[in-house]
Design a protein around this motif. Structure first.
Motif, PDB file in Angstrom:
ATOM      1  N   TYR A 251       0.806  -1.138   0.017  1.00  8.63           N
ATOM      2  CA  TYR A 251      -0.152  -0.033  -0.035  1.00  8.63           C
ATOM      3  C   TYR A 251       0.885   1.320   0.028  1.00  8.63           C
ATOM      4  O   TYR A 251       1.862   1.272   0.803  1.00  8.63           O
ATOM      5  CB  TYR A 251      -0.850   0.051   1.370  1.00  8.63           C
TER       6      TYR A 251
ATOM      7  N   SER B 154       1.144   5.009   0.892  1.00  5.88           N
ATOM      8  CA  SER B 154       0.796   5.735   1.829  1.00  5.88           C
ATOM      9  C   SER B 154       1.624   7.019   1.875  1.00  5.88           C
ATOM     10  O   SER B 154       1.779   7.317   0.656  1.00  5.88           O
ATOM     11  CB  SER B 154       0.742   5.204   3.474  1.00  5.88           C
TER      12      SER B 154
ATOM     13  N   ASP C  33       1.503   8.035   9.879  1.00  6.68           N
ATOM     14  CA  ASP C  33       1.269   7.269  11.269  1.00  6.68           C
ATOM     15  C   ASP C  33       1.426   7.986  12.289  1.00  6.68           C
ATOM     16  O   ASP C  33       1.553   7.842  13.615  1.00  6.68           O
ATOM     17  CB  ASP C  33       1.945   5.835  11.368  1.00  6.68           C
TER      18      ASP C  33
ATOM     19  N   TYR D 271      -3.801   6.976   6.474  1.00  3.31           N
ATOM     20  CA  TYR D 271      -3.429   6.271   7.722  1.00  3.31           C
ATOM     21  C   TYR D 271      -4.439   5.254   8.101  1.00  3.31           C
ATOM     22  O   TYR D 271      -4.480   4.118   8.649  1.00  3.31           O
ATOM     23  CB  TYR D 271      -2.891   7.044   8.689  1.00  3.31           C
TER      24      TYR D 271
ATOM     25  N   GLU E 178      -4.187   2.244   6.222  1.00  2.00           N
ATOM     26  CA  GLU E 178      -3.117   1.516   6.847  1.00  2.00           C
ATOM     27  C   GLU E 178      -3.747   0.559   8.259  1.00  2.00           C
ATOM     28  O   GLU E 178      -3.349  -0.357   8.204  1.00  2.00           O
ATOM     29  CB  GLU E 178      -1.783   2.272   7.269  1.00  2.00           C
TER      30      GLU E 178
ATOM     31  N   ILE F 211       3.765  -1.433   3.734  1.00  5.79           N
ATOM     32  CA  ILE F 211       3.475  -0.020   3.790  1.00  5.79           C
ATOM     33  C   ILE F 211       4.902   0.849   2.854  1.00  5.79           C
ATOM     34  O   ILE F 211       5.695   0.781   3.668  1.00  5.79           O
ATOM     35  CB  ILE F 211       3.199   0.770   4.792  1.00  5.79           C
TER      36      ILE F 211
ATOM     37  N   ARG G 150       6.615  -1.270   7.617  1.00  3.45           N
ATOM     38  CA  ARG G 150       6.196   0.208   7.218  1.00  3.45           C
ATOM     39  C   ARG G 150       7.442   0.941   6.951  1.00  3.45           C
ATOM     40  O   ARG G 150       8.503   1.069   7.806  1.00  3.45           O
ATOM     41  CB  ARG G 150       5.337   1.077   8.053  1.00  3.45           C
TER      42      ARG G 150
END
Length: 293
Positions: free
Chosen positions: A109, A111, A116, A128, A131, A143, A203
């Motif tokens: 994904y 972002s 975050d 987010y 997420e 991420i 992430r």
């Protein structure tokens, strides 16, 4: 390559999704793209490059699940500028659910850096929320969270200024901002697809350089061979256009991105991370020769 992946890419006719497609193809992977308009010129260019283009859109979970059937990996991204922040979140969650229904083995994904960290920026928060939904889905995901694009230098709102010898942004001249070129985003996503379980559940804030507007203007002057001066735009002018964008620039000035550039270069050397000067030297500046409009 023994680790050939088949990857479904969303947003493939756009800037970031297009970079992901190019990187995957360059590394020998099979690419499928979902397109709302499979007969569009952009979709036809993808097909000519060897991409399998299928009809579908992120508002239709059934079409996403169908497009995701039989592929290993899915690259999912939204577009808050086009759809709005609420629609971006809704579409992201719907597409993630569809990926799970299709049995996707790895969902990557896209972002944004520091989404975050409770920034309060609407188009950060919208990502987010997706997420957080992914984290609870029970599927393998990663991420990719890029910072500001180097390509913003030549965005529609900036190009006329450059033609007149001005690089402008709503930041103080010496305020450093982390940036990344879309080619590095594409390469990074391709590497994530290859690493699979090594990056599940992780992430990554990603950036290629960090420099001030003044430093950017100096590099642009050297590359273009003519003086480019930096101009700070008043935040009030940005706010008249977009509260979301104004909040972002205020956050840039107050806090800013904090990707670990040295760790990225150490842990993902195959990306070939570009500094701003590298990007500027490699960019086709003939766009400045074209008249506005």
């Amino acid at each position: 390559m023994s680790n050939i992946r088949s990857v479904l890419v969303t947003g493939a006719t756009g800037q970031q999704g297009g970079a992901v497609v190019r990187a995957l193809i360059a590394r020998g992977h099979r690419v499928r793209a979902i397109s709302r308009k499979p007969d569009s010129d952009g979709a036809k260019r993808l097909a000519a490059a060897g991409v399998e283009v299928v009809a579908g859109n992120l508002d239709d979970g059934v079409s996403v699940a169908k497009a995701a059937s039989g592929v290993d990996t899915m690259f999912l991204m939204g577009n808050s500028y086009e759809a709005g922040v609420e629609a971006e979140t809704r579409q992201g969650i719907l597409a993630a659910d569809a990926a799970k229904a299709a049995g996707i083995g790895h969902l990557i994904y896209s972002s944004v850096g520091d989404a975050d960290k409770k920034t309060g920026i609407p188009h950060f928060d919208s990502k987010y929320l997706v997420e957080q939904h992914l984290a609870g889905l029970g599927i393998p995901y990663t991420i990719s969270a890029p910072v500001a694009f180097m390509e913003n230098t030549v965005a529609p709102w900036a190009i006329d200024g450059l033609r007149q010898g001005v690089y402008a942004a709503a930041l103080p001249p010496t305020r450093v901002l982390q940036q990344i070129t879309i080619d590095d985003i594409g390469a990074f996503v391709a590497v994530l697809a290859e690493r699979c379980e090594q990056v599940f559940g992780k992430r990554f804030d990603i950036a290629g350089d960090e420099l001030s507007g003044e430093q950017q203007a100096k590099i642009l002057s050297e590359v273009l061979g003519r003086p480019i001066r930096y101009q700070e735009l008043p935040i009030a002018a940005i706010r008249q256009q977009s509260e979301d964008t104004a909040l972002m620039f205020e956050w840039f000035d107050r806090t800013g991105y904090d990707a670990d550039l040295s760790a990225l270069r150490r842990d993902f050397p195959e990306v070939g991370w570009h500094r701003y000067a590298d990007w500027a030297k490699g960019f086709n500046w003939s766009v400045l020769d074209k008249t506005a409009g």
